[in-house]
Design an enzyme around this catalytic site. Sequence first.
Site, mmCIF file in Angstrom:
data_model
loop_
_atom_site.group_PDB
_atom_site.id
_atom_site.type_symbol
_atom_site.label_atom_id
_atom_site.label_comp_id
_atom_site.label_asym_id
_atom_site.label_seq_id
_atom_site.Cartn_x
_atom_site.Cartn_y
_atom_site.Cartn_z
ATOM 1 N N ASN A 17 1.404 -1.466 -0.294
ATOM 2 C CA ASN A 17 -0.010 0.205 -0.293
ATOM 3 C C ASN A 17 0.707 1.338 0.165
ATOM 4 O OD1 ASN A 17 -1.886 -1.771 0.327
ATOM 5 N ND2 ASN A 17 -2.697 -1.819 2.067
ATOM 6 N N HIS A 33 -18.831 36.408 -30.061
ATOM 7 C CA HIS A 33 -19.921 34.930 -30.304
ATOM 8 C C HIS A 33 -19.064 35.214 -31.752
ATOM 9 C CE1 HIS A 33 -22.088 37.776 -27.190
ATOM 10 N NE2 HIS A 33 -21.438 38.892 -27.716
ATOM 11 N N SER A 67 -5.937 14.396 -48.325
ATOM 12 C CA SER A 67 -7.086 13.462 -48.087
ATOM 13 C C SER A 67 -6.527 12.628 -49.080
ATOM 14 C CB SER A 67 -8.260 13.893 -49.200
ATOM 15 O OG SER A 67 -9.550 13.643 -49.302
ATOM 16 N N LYS A 93 -6.846 19.088 -50.607
ATOM 17 C CA LYS A 93 -7.416 19.624 -49.207
ATOM 18 C C LYS A 93 -5.964 18.829 -48.754
ATOM 19 C CE LYS A 93 -11.176 18.483 -47.456
ATOM 20 N NZ LYS A 93 -11.937 18.868 -46.614
ATOM 21 N N GLU A 135 -7.429 19.005 -34.718
ATOM 22 C CA GLU A 135 -8.228 18.201 -34.642
ATOM 23 C C GLU A 135 -8.441 16.812 -33.580
ATOM 24 O OE1 GLU A 135 -8.958 18.494 -39.044
ATOM 25 O OE2 GLU A 135 -10.694 17.639 -38.488
ATOM 26 N N GLN A 192 -6.471 0.921 -7.647
ATOM 27 C CA GLN A 192 -6.186 0.151 -8.632
ATOM 28 C C GLN A 192 -6.130 0.752 -10.281
ATOM 29 O OE1 GLN A 192 -4.069 -3.675 -8.539
ATOM 30 N NE2 GLN A 192 -5.651 -4.301 -9.819
HETATM 31 N N1 ARG Z 1 -1.728 -3.516 -7.772
HETATM 32 C C1 ARG Z 1 -2.150 -3.012 -6.155
HETATM 33 C C2 ARG Z 1 -2.316 -1.411 -6.622
HETATM 34 O O1 ARG Z 1 -2.018 -1.072 -7.594
HETATM 35 C C3 ARG Z 1 -0.997 -2.521 -5.029
HETATM 36 C C4 ARG Z 1 -1.574 -2.693 -3.781
HETATM 37 C C5 ARG Z 1 -2.412 -3.688 -3.563
HETATM 38 N N2 ARG Z 1 -1.894 -3.760 -1.933
HETATM 39 C C6 ARG Z 1 -3.098 -4.515 -1.305
HETATM 40 N N3 ARG Z 1 -3.025 -4.490 -0.295
HETATM 41 N N4 ARG Z 1 -3.471 -5.507 -2.077
HETATM 42 O O2 ARG Z 1 -3.444 -0.886 -5.782
#
Ligand code: ARG
Length: 463
Positions: free
Chosen positions: A115, A161, A282, A288, A295, A327
């Site tokens: 995490n 405008h 084109s 063209k 675009e 994720q």
């Molecule tokens: N692949 C996960 C993400 O991108 C990584 C973190 C995963 N953490 C967990 N506790 N499963 O968020």
Amino acid sequence: MTDKSANTMWGGRFAAGPDAIMEAINASIGFDQRMASQDIAGSRAHAAMLGATGILGNKDVEAIREGLLTVLSEIEGGTFAFSTALEDIHMNVEARLKEIIGEPAGRLHTGRSRNDQVATDFKLWVRDQFDAAEGALLSLIAALLDQAEAGADWVMPGFTHLQTAQPVTWGHHMMAYVEMFGRDLSRVRDARVRMNESPLGAAALAGTSFPIDRDMTAQALGFERPAANSLDAVSDRDFALEFLSTASICAMHLSRFAEELVIWSSAQFRFVTLSDRFSTGSSIMPQKKNPDAAELIRAKVGRIFGANTALMMVMKGLPLAYSKDMQEDKEQVFDAADNWMLALAAMDGMVRDMTANRESLAAAAGSGFSTATDLADWLVRVLGLPFRDAHHITGALVAMAETQGCDLPDLTLEQMKSAHSGITSDVFDVLGVENSVASRTSYGGTAPTQVLAQVARWKEMLS
Ligand code: ARG
């Protein structure tokens, strides 16, 4: 006994491996492999810190360090075999490290979680993109300044405008975009400062009982400081959202400019000629020359706005701290970043290469009664009329010219006098577009002197 197909990273309590569908929805390796170098940089900083604090022995740290370098060279060399079963870049790298160095690899994850790892990797990646955006914006602004300086006194119609309003200068119009992209630049710089705090060491959500040194890893990775709350550190994606919202506003500017280039390069306007390098032909109509790059810039904005909205939707309502929903942040940001950089580069190229058609601009500047306001202002200034009366008299003269199929300067003095007897031949001086723009010397106005002053101010600011 754990099933052999269970995940080797977290499968201890699992009796069976995941269903193929589970694996497919769960895996992020298909896209998060773009963060490989950031992941390895984060792991190297973490391992060095584990060594410096005595949490790991030097032999293990050295083995990890060398192993990570090998993994990095395999990834960079394209020989690394990414595995969906290993879910994401974090576990792919760690599993390969284990194959290369054996047991010490298992110690790398001490005092860390995926995490805080993913938050760190992603921040490093986004930070690089902020830097790339800064460079691209500076280059685009420089290109616009060159256009503005060259054409500080080239007259063209200014619109409201999309109807002819008053004459302005090419330089003034270019400088309007300098202001816009300048604000984008300041948003980029501002957001980059705010996001530069390290999540590493927040661990899963609560911090860790190991005596880690978060200042050390923060410094090693170029962060200003460690993030101060572990729950926030692992669940914050503001930096990604600020990236996307900054990109969105800039993309909106790009699309407005792109739209003008599409209109200006048409046969009906002929205000600019885009270079062959930034146009296409084109396959059926030989005459063209299409402004495809403009675009596509105009259109790419949609996916950037979409990414911003999508990630806002992912994050809204998520309880603290990490949830797997997060994720879904990466693909949106990757796609938006790729397209933002491409759009900036394409606009940069078009601006550098494009030629303003001075004659067409000047011819258009004088049509559509663009100096009617100058006439009204003259009646106020010279004859002392109230502006409302001057407006009315000028309106009558515009109607007269329209009936006769001519422009205001083509009316005779006699005709002018029929609207107000006090009008003298001096009035014709202000009906010329050159005089009109030269007179608008208020700060920020379109007079060439003002435009050049703004060009100088920007050059000074950017130097
Ligand atoms: N692949 C996960 C993400 O991108 C990584 C973190 C995963 N953490 C967990 N506790 N499963 O968020």
